[in-house]
Scaffold this active site. Structure first.
Site, short mmCIF file in Angstrom:
data_model
loop_
_atom_site.label_atom_id
_atom_site.label_comp_id
_atom_site.label_asym_id
_atom_site.label_seq_id
_atom_site.Cartn_x
_atom_site.Cartn_y
_atom_site.Cartn_z
N ASP A 1 0.84 -1.21 0.00
CA ASP A 1 0.00 0.00 0.00
C ASP A 1 0.87 1.25 0.00
OD1 ASP A 1 -2.65 1.26 0.19
OD2 ASP A 1 -1.92 1.94 2.13
N LYS B 1 1.49 4.54 -2.82
CA LYS B 1 1.45 5.95 -2.45
C LYS B 1 2.72 6.69 -2.85
CE LYS B 1 -1.74 5.24 1.42
NZ LYS B 1 -1.97 5.34 2.88
#
Length: 822
Positions: A680, A684
């Protein structure tokens, strides 16, 4: 003297006629001098046409239609007239009905309804109406007298649209009124030739009659009473926020009428315009409302645009070719040929290159128009000097109208801006030198959206509307709906902004409502009033077919299927706001493509919440770059779950225990490896890298594993936790080592010199990340301007409330851009 006219809808039923009588009694009691013109009862003219058509075909149903006509008028008389006064009135009406029946039988025998005969047939509508109402007025105490306009209105014999002999007519009217002092109740729509043959005045004929009498009598004003409050700023059937104009000029009224406004019709204004008689448009059913004043005097000019209107369903023809350049007489030949073919030209535009002339006509005249042009330019076409006529169908004209436009620069810019931001392509543009109107030709499918966008652009005092289509109503989506509902009144009051959720979908159902879904009952409606969500393309197609202005698509899912249709949505000129990371963290080529489509379609593609939920991370980065700063390094603790784990990994608490606690509290996914793997965070930092101008792919980002291989290899979540417990000493050693150096452990994503990495690092007390607590995220930008002390953004980087708030903020941003004049 005032001359009043009441239309068909005003006299459609006996109870409505009594409302009119109340209005007239008020005028009469005040001592006002007036005459009144009446149309046929609502629907009667169509009924007369229908029975004539049936008779012409020798269809016996014309007798049934005639019976209905008779019964309607007799029933109205019986309801409106006292019984003791009824007999002579019914006798006169019966004679009229007998004349009509004889005419229809004659049509049936001949098998032909000529224009001359039709004018006579159609006259019975107004004659019955005015005759009956005159007797009602008498019975109600008004000294009234029935005037069949055929006695005074003289026309030529152009049946169905006869031309008025104004000199004779005015003289007849003046003489008649000098000799009769009663309130004259006049038949609209009809006249008579010098030879005594009945004629009609064409479309809007009763209004025309009113205007003729007013001009003849030098009336102080004309009042047209209808079923609306006056002339609206736009067609309320297409623009729900249209409102009544207080005043407008004759010229503006002429333009509004030409471009489709139904309340008034241009010929009705000409006699009033010649005599400069003010004209009021008023509502029979709301008689105290002031209505619209039409006069020669323009208003104070606060708004340069008075109205927005349209003509639906036109065809655009273009004559073009190299043989037109510099050749005189081309335009004259073109429009002379069209005139001979009786083609009505709605709009004309020509480029300064003289290589083409474009004009708009009604679609049904296309074939005749093309034939006429090809015959006229036969030689030039044979010589390839002029091309075959180009035909474009399914178009509409939309126009802004106002006399004050000529004194206010920027009107055209605002018009084109409002259309462009809503993805409405302009096919042609026309503006006269008087600057009274600016007309644009667009696709008919975009007409309603264009009218609403233009109305919002020029009439800013009324609330502007955003139309949201939302996919995903889980934790983030439902929270966002609640935030929008709670803030709705404040936005309406402070920003004149109304946010409507018009499309909603979960994984099973979808719900649409152009007027806005009820945000108090959306959950129930989505289950009970919805339709099945067959697929995301079905939802998107419905959204596109609604074609609403100021539309925004919100994707609150983590679905690759939904993200796969961003290209289609942006291509339809619909802006997107989404916390879904999949689209912008896929291939760099796709990332570029989506950004470019958004730019080309002049819409916004916003994904601030991809990186820091409600934190202004991407926007701050873009502001730095656009203002000329140079990004040297970006560091970030970009995961709320990992932040919680390492902020709370302290002496006395095992790593296993804190991960277990994070899972139980919902900070991590059910399988914490999803978070601890760094995937994750990888998405980003990839997004931040691309926003910084680096064309990185996900495999370009180096991830230093946090978990030992044994933990990652476990086949189940329980197996993972068993392995994690075995690795407690490994993590404890890392913690102790950092503590000895007066440092803390943080999982940090770093972008520097075009390279990105993610790893577990030790930071000292001077580092911004040292003081992190709870589940906060923190991003530090080291730039040329912020070299010694990085620019730091800190706060919750996850959670439904802040993520929803971030999407909400983007909705407002998109709205501000849509409504900005530039």
């Amino acid at each position: 003297m005032k001359v009043l006219k009441f239309g068909g809808s005003s006299v459609a039923k006996p109870e409505r006629i009594l409302q009119i009588i109340d209005i007239l009694k008020e005028y009469y009691s005040r001592g006002e001098k007036f005459a009144v013109v009446f149309s046929a009862f609502g629907g009667v003219t169509d009924s007369l046409i229908g029975m004539s058509t049936a008779a012409e075909k020798n269809d016996p149903s014309f007798l049934d239609k005639l019976k209905e006509f008779k019964e309607r008028h007799i029933q109205a008389a019986e309801e409106l007239i006292h019984k003791e006064n009824l007999t002579p009135i019914l006798k006169d009406m019966e004679e009229n009905h007998k004349d009509l029946e004889n005419l229809l039988v004659g049509i049936s025998l001949l098998g032909e309804a000529s224009d001359r005969t039709m004018d006579h047939v159609l006259s019975f509508g107004e004659r019955n109406s005015a005759y009956l109402i005159s007797h009602v007025m008498k019975e109600q105490g008004i000294h009234a007298s029935y005037l069949d306009a055929r006695k005074v209105v003289r026309t030529n014999n152009d049946f169905r649209s006869a031309k008025v002999d104004f000199n004779t007519t005015y003289s007849n009217i003046k003489k008649y009124f000098d000799e009769h002092n009663e309130v004259q109740v006049i038949t609209g729509f009809v006249g008579q030739t010098q030879g005594g043959i009945t004629t009609t005045l064409g479309r809007g004929g009763s209004d025309f009659t009113c205007s003729i009498f007013a001009a003849a009598l030098d009336a102080e004003s004309i009042e047209i009473w209808t079923d609306v409050n006056g002339v609206m700023t736009a067609d309320p059937r297409k623009v729900k926020k249209a409102f009544t104009m207080e005043s407008m000029t004759y010229a503006e009224a002429m333009e509004m009428s030409h471009f489709g406004a139904k309340v008034i019709y241009p010929p009705t204004l000409q006699p009033a315009l010649d005599k400069k008689i003010p004209l009021y448009i008023k509502n029979t059913f709301n008689p105290t409302f002031v209505g619209t004043l039409v006069s020669e005097k323009p208003d104070d000019g606060k708004n340069p645009v008075k109205g927005i209107t349209s003509i639906s369903g036109i065809t655009l023809l273009t004559l073009q070719g190299r043989g037109m350049v510099g050749v005189s007489g081309i335009s004259a030949r073109l429009f002379s040929a069209l005139g001979r073919a009786k083609i009505n030209v709605i709009l004309i535009t020509q480029g300064s290159s003289e290589q083409s002339i474009t004009f708009a006509i009604k679609p049904e005249q296309t074939e005749n128009a093309v034939d006429a042009i090809h015959k006229e330019f036969k030689f030039e076409r044979q010589s390839n000097l002029i091309d075959t006529v180009k035909i474009e169908n399914d178009l509409s004209v939309v126009a802004v109208i106002g006399e004050n436009m000529k004194t206010r620069p920027g009107v055209a810019g605002r018009l084109f801006n409002s259309l462009g931001k809503n993805g409405v392509n302009i096919v042609a543009i026309a503006q006269g030198s008087s600057e009274l109107n600016i007309s644009t030709v667009i696709k008919t499918v975009d007409e309603k959206k264009a009218l609403n966008a233009m109305h919002e652009a020029f009439f800013l005092s009324d609330a502007k509307s955003l139309h949201l289509f939302m996919v995903g109503v889980g934790l983030i989506g439902s929270t966002l709906i609640e935030q929008i509902k709670n803030q709705a009144e404040t936005l309406r009051k402070n920003q004149s902004l109304e946010i409507k959720i018009v499309g909603l979908s979960n994984s099973r159902n979808m719900l649409f409502d152009e007027n806005g879904i009820d945000l108090d009952n959306w959950k129930n409606d989505l289950e009970e009033k919805s339709e099945p969500l067959v697929s995301i393309p079905v939802f998107i197609q419905k959204m596109k077919s609604m074609n609403l202005q100021n539309s925004i698509f919100l994707d609150n899912t983590a679905s690759a299927d939904v993200a796969g249709f961003y290209e289609t949505i942006l291509g339809a000129s619909i802006s997107i706001s989404t916390p879904n990371k999949i689209a912008v963290s896929s291939s760099y080529l796709q990332y570029q493509r989506l950004k470019n489509i958004a730019r080309l379609r002049n819409v916004l593609f916003m994904y601030e919440t991809n990186v820091g939920a409600g934190l202004p991370v991407i926007s701050t980065l873009n502001d730095l770059i656009q203002s000329g700063d140079e990004i040297l390094k970006i560091e970030g603790v970009l995961s709320g779950s990992l932040s919680f784990i390492f902020n709370n990994f302290k002496e006395g608490v095992s790593f296993y225990d804190i991960v277990k606690e994070a899972q139980k509290a919902g900070y991590t996914e059910p399988d914490p490896r999803t978070d601890l793997s760094g995937k994750d965070v990888q998405r980003k930092i990839l997004i931040l890298s691309r926003e910084s101008g680096y064309p990185l792919e996900s495999n370009d980002i180096k991830i230093e594993p946090v978990l030992p291989d044994e933990c990652m290899a476990a086949k189940t979540v329980d197996g993972f936790f068993e392995e994690l417990k075995k690795q407690n000493n490994y993590f404890e050693d890392l913690r102790i080592e950092a503590e000895k150096e007066n440092k803390k452990l943080r999982i940090i994503a770093t972008l520097e010199n075009g390279k990105a990495s993610i790893g577990l690092k030790k930071v000292n007390a001077s580092h911004p990340f040292y003081s992190l607590e709870g589940s906060d995220n923190m991003i530090a930008f080291t730039t040329q301007r912020y070299k010694d002390r990085p620019l730091v953004i800190r706060g919750p980087g996850a959670g439904a409330e802040v993520t929803a708030a971030g999407v909400f903020a983007e909705v407002i941003t998109i709205g501000n851009r849509l409504f900005s004049p530039n």
